[in-house]
Design an enzyme around this catalytic site. Structure first.
Site, mmCIF file in Angstrom:
data_model
loop_
_atom_site.group_PDB
_atom_site.id
_atom_site.type_symbol
_atom_site.label_atom_id
_atom_site.label_comp_id
_atom_site.label_asym_id
_atom_site.label_seq_id
_atom_site.Cartn_x
_atom_site.Cartn_y
_atom_site.Cartn_z
ATOM 1 N N GLY A 57 0.818 -1.213 0.000
ATOM 2 C CA GLY A 57 0.000 0.000 0.000
ATOM 3 C C GLY A 57 0.842 1.247 0.000
ATOM 4 C CB THR A 58 3.035 2.699 -1.405
ATOM 5 O OG1 THR A 58 3.897 3.801 -1.336
ATOM 6 C CG2 THR A 58 3.157 2.077 -2.767
ATOM 7 C CB THR A 59 0.797 7.282 -3.428
ATOM 8 O OG1 THR A 59 -0.436 6.864 -2.911
ATOM 9 C CG2 THR A 59 0.606 7.969 -4.757
ATOM 10 C CE LYS A 90 5.526 3.858 1.673
ATOM 11 N NZ LYS A 90 4.102 3.883 1.371
#
Lengths: 275, 239
Positions: A57-59, A90
């Site tokens: 889960g990330t952007t 990240k």
């Protein structure tokens, strides 16, 4: 002079530990061997089995513009529905001229980008010149094709600078490698693309590009539950990379952007007293 | 009107799809057991405090009331693990042996950062048959400030000021977010002294023991400073 054996090019067994490495055991170990694929089936979302709940889960996003490349990421890591961290880094600093972004499995990205960093350094020492961005991304793609269908989860961008300029590549666990101008990866990527595609121009200035990256990540964190935390921004230029923002809290951004529009930002702008 | 029901049923049964050979996943043997428990670690300037409960359970059974979840790897760092006890023992054995070899080869003990990276690589080497361990590595960095590294089961790690792992993770980490970072507090009073933080840690374990069946019995606390290691054991609920 180049350490290159055509018969082993691209094959998984290239990465087996050699005997001479027995003594120097703090070097990178042999890559993990796939023992039993079904133990790690990506489709098993058994709620009680904590073992398959790796950080997802990330952007993340990156785009090329006239001043180089801009990378912007969020910092949330979720394990199932539990937020394991809001301060994850990240963007992985591979070396002074290459950056990698992390999306999908955190451990997979951390390990293989560190492996890539090791490879880049070894190449530089053996050959006297830095590895190009195209070659570095190609090397990573080769590794991931070797592990295809084994359950690795990685959607990363490799961005860097070399003698031919600044380049941005997208690599994923299916073995895809794409060169491009705009990428966004992760569960919040759809929201980020909306903002990015709307305002992107090649001739953005650095400040405008940073503002665009920050806004796109903010909008993704606002609507995607698996993205959040803080926004980190990096800029890649011909002399390497610079960390532009180490962590802007998205909650602060929410109220700042609302204020710019003349709103309060409490979610009840029409004053209908919904809550 | 006479309807030959049995004849009709025979007709329908021929078209019925054959029952699939369903193997129930719940019957399949699993190499993993969750021995649960809670561990936490907090880093402050000059020291790091690691705590873990001492209950070893398997499902609804308590196997031991004084099984340690903490393992001191070097003078400066401690590994705290929740999850499967057998994998904790295997991981601890590997790390102890490898760090002993490091000390023989380099004539100095490995730094906390080195141990953190070593642990990450060892966990990832088992990417396709993971160690069922949720680790915290707590230690003193080069400036003798406390640091905590938190891991997932396959080795992704990050440096943090405090971390919680185990069955009581969700219960305890929210309390620490509030007490140590001041989240959602109007008057943010962050505890500064070791005694205040120890109090908070003991409270956290009491809370976890109240609401988590797998946490309880005793809490074992190690305080690592440049001067050495101090060990405290306090009782918790035994039910």
């Amino acid at each position: 002079m180049i350490d290159f054996d055509p018969s082993t090019f691209g094959l998984a067994h290239t990465y087996q530990k050699e005997d001479k490495d027995e003594i120097n055991t703090l070097s990178m170990p042999s890559a993990p061997q796939v023992i039993y694929r079904s133990l790690n089936g990506p489709t098993q979302t058994n709620g009680g089995n904590k073992l398959n709940n790796f950080k997802h889960g990330t952007t993340t996003l990156g785009f090329v513009f006239k001043e180089g490349i801009l990378l912007a990421v969020d910092s949330r890591a979720s394990m199932g529905s539990f937020l394991s961290s809001e301060q994850v880094r990240k963007v992985i600093e591979i070396n002074e001229y290459l950056l990698g972004t992390m999306a999908g499995g955190a451990a997979d990205c951390q390990y293989w980008l560190a492996y890539l960093a090791n490879h880049c350094r070894t190449y530089e020492l053996k050959n006297g010149s830095k590895l190009s961005v195209a070659a570095a991304s190609k090397f990573l793609q080769g590794i991931l094709i070797g592990y295809k269908n084994s359950g690795l989860s990685m959607g990363c961008m490799i961005a860097g600078t070399d003698l031919s300029g600044q380049h941005l590549y997208y690599i994923d666990n299916d073995g895809m490698r794409l060169k491009g101008d705009i990428f966004s990866v992760g569960s919040g990527s759809t929201y980020a693309y909306g903002v990015l595609d709307n305002y992107y121009r090649y001739d953005l200035s650095l400040d405008e590009a940073v503002e665009l990256g920050v806004r796109a990540i903010y909008h993704a964190t606002h609507r995607d539950t698996a993205s959040g935390g803080v926004v980190r921004v990096y800029h890649i230029h011909q002399n390497g990379w610079t960390k532009v923002h180490d962590g802007i809290d998205v909650v602060d951004l929410h109220y700042k952007f609302a204020q710019q529009k003349g709103l309060v930002g409490d979610g009840d702008e029409a004053k209908q007293r919904l809550f | 009107m006479y309807i030959p029901v049995n004849d009709m049923l025979k007709h329908f049964k021929q078209d019925a799809p054959a029952m699939a050979n369903i193997t129930h996943k719940s019957d399949q043997w699993s190499p993993y057991h969750d021995n649960s428990g809670t561990v936490l670690a907090v880093g402050i300037p000059g020291a790091v405090i690691v705590a873990g409960d001492t209950r070893l359970s398997n499902g609804y059974n308590i196997l031991s009331r004084d099984a340690t979840k903490l393992s001191q790897l070097t003078d400066k760092c401690v590994l705290a693990t929740a999850g499967q006890y057998a994998d904790f023992i295997a991981l601890r054995k590997f790390l102890q042996q490898r760090l002993q070899l490091y000390e023989f080869q380099n004539e100095v003990q490995a730094s906390t950062e080195t141990v953190a990276h070593l642990l990450s690589r060892e966990l990832y080497s088992r990417r396709f048959f993971p160690y069922y361990t949720f680790n915290l590595l707590a230690g003193l960095d080069e400036n003798n400030h406390g640091v905590v590294y938190g891991y997932d089961a396959i080795g992704s790690y990050d440096k943090m000021t405090y971390g919680v792992q185990g069955s009581g993770q969700e219960l305890v980490v929210a309390v620490l977010d509030n007490q140590l970072k001041g989240y959602n507090k109007i008057n943010k009073t962050i505890p500064q002294t070791r005694e205040e933080i120890l109090d908070i840690i003991l409270d956290c374990f009491s809370c976890a023991a109240e609401r988590d069946i797998h946490t309880g019995d005793n809490v074992e606390i190690l305080i690592i400073t440049a001067a050495g290691t101090e060990r405290i054991v306090k009782p918790l609920r035994k039910d």
